[in-house]
Design a protein around this motif. Structure first.
Motif, PDB file in Angstrom:
ATOM      1  N   VAL A   1       0.845  -1.178   0.000  1.00 15.22           N
ATOM      2  CA  VAL A   1       0.000   0.000   0.000  1.00 15.22           C
ATOM      3  C   VAL A   1       0.889   1.240   0.000  1.00 15.22           C
ATOM      4  N   VAL A   2       0.518   2.211  -0.794  1.00 15.76           N
ATOM      5  CA  VAL A   2       1.283   3.451  -0.874  1.00 15.76           C
ATOM      6  C   VAL A   2       1.039   4.270   0.386  1.00 15.76           C
ATOM      7  N   GLU A   3       2.111   4.729   0.999  1.00 16.58           N
ATOM      8  CA  GLU A   3       2.015   5.571   2.188  1.00 16.58           C
ATOM      9  C   GLU A   3       2.667   6.915   1.906  1.00 16.58           C
ATOM     10  N   THR A   4       2.161   7.943   2.523  1.00 14.14           N
ATOM     11  CA  THR A   4       2.720   9.270   2.361  1.00 14.14           C
ATOM     12  C   THR A   4       4.063   9.353   3.060  1.00 14.14           C
ATOM     13  N   LYS A   5       5.037   9.904   2.365  1.00 13.50           N
ATOM     14  CA  LYS A   5       6.379  10.076   2.931  1.00 13.50           C
ATOM     15  C   LYS A   5       6.649  11.560   3.124  1.00 13.50           C
ATOM     16  N   SER A   6       7.403  11.869   4.154  1.00  8.53           N
ATOM     17  CA  SER A   6       7.765  13.248   4.427  1.00  8.53           C
ATOM     18  C   SER A   6       8.894  13.682   3.490  1.00  8.53           C
ATOM     19  N   LEU A   7       8.672  14.762   2.758  1.00  4.10           N
ATOM     20  CA  LEU A   7       9.707  15.261   1.858  1.00  4.10           C
ATOM     21  C   LEU A   7      10.933  15.730   2.619  1.00  4.10           C
ATOM     22  N   VAL A   8      10.727  16.203   3.828  1.00  3.45           N
ATOM     23  CA  VAL A   8      11.853  16.652   4.654  1.00  3.45           C
ATOM     24  C   VAL A   8      12.750  15.475   5.004  1.00  3.45           C
ATOM     25  N   GLN A   9      12.157  14.324   5.322  1.00  2.00           N
ATOM     26  CA  GLN A   9      12.953  13.137   5.636  1.00  2.00           C
ATOM     27  C   GLN A   9      13.697  12.630   4.413  1.00  2.00           C
ATOM     28  N   ILE A  10      13.033  12.639   3.268  1.00  3.65           N
ATOM     29  CA  ILE A  10      13.694  12.191   2.042  1.00  3.65           C
ATOM     30  C   ILE A  10      14.843  13.127   1.693  1.00  3.65           C
TER      31      ILE A  10
END
Length: 114
Positions: free
Chosen positions: A15-24
Motif C-alpha cells: 500500500v502506498v504511504e505518504t512520505k515526508s519530503l523533509v525526511q527524504i
C-alpha cells in the motif's frame, strides 16, 4: 523463492504511504538527488523482477504455433498472480532508501564536459 522476493515480502506493505519530503531530503541534502537515487533503484528492482518472472514463465512456454495446443496452466497463473501482488518497485526502493540500504555515490566533478 528468490532472494529478492523473500526480502520484499518480508516487511513491505504493498500500500502506498505518504512520505515526508523533509525526511527524504535529509538523506542527501537535496530532494531531487534523493528522488533520482530512488528512481534508479526502482529501475534496478523492476529489471530484476521482470527477468525473474520471464525466466519462470519461459518454463511453461509452448513453442508451437497450433492454437489447439494452447491451454491454461494453473502454475503459470499462480506465478503471475504472485508477482502482481508484490509491492511496486518504487515503494520498495523508497523503503530501502529510507532505511539506508541503498548504496550511492556522488560525482564530485562539477564540469561534466571535461
Amino acid at each position: 523463492m528468490s532472494k529478492l522476493r523473500r526480502q520484499m515480502s518480508a516487511n513491505t506493505a504493498s500500500v502506498v504511504e505518504t512520505k515526508s519530503l523533509v525526511q527524504i531530503k535529509s538523506k542527501t541534502g537535496n530532494l531531487y538527488e534523493s528522488i533520482a537515487i530512488i528512481a534508479r533503484r526502482a529501475n534496478q528492482i523492476n529489471i530484476s523482477l521482470r527477468e525473474e518472472l520471464h525466466n519462470k514463465l519461459e518454463e511453461f512456454a509452448s513453442h508451437t504455433d497450433s492454437l489447439e495446443e494452447i491451454h491454461e496452466n494453473k502454475e503459470q497463473i499462480e506465478i503471475s498472480r504472485a508477482y502482481e501482488k508484490m509491492p511496486n518497485p518504487a515503494i520498495l526502493a523508497t523503503q530501502e532508501f529510507m532505511e539506508n540500504k541503498v548504496y550511492y555515490r556522488r560525482n564530485n566533478d562539477n564540469d561534466l564536459f571535461r
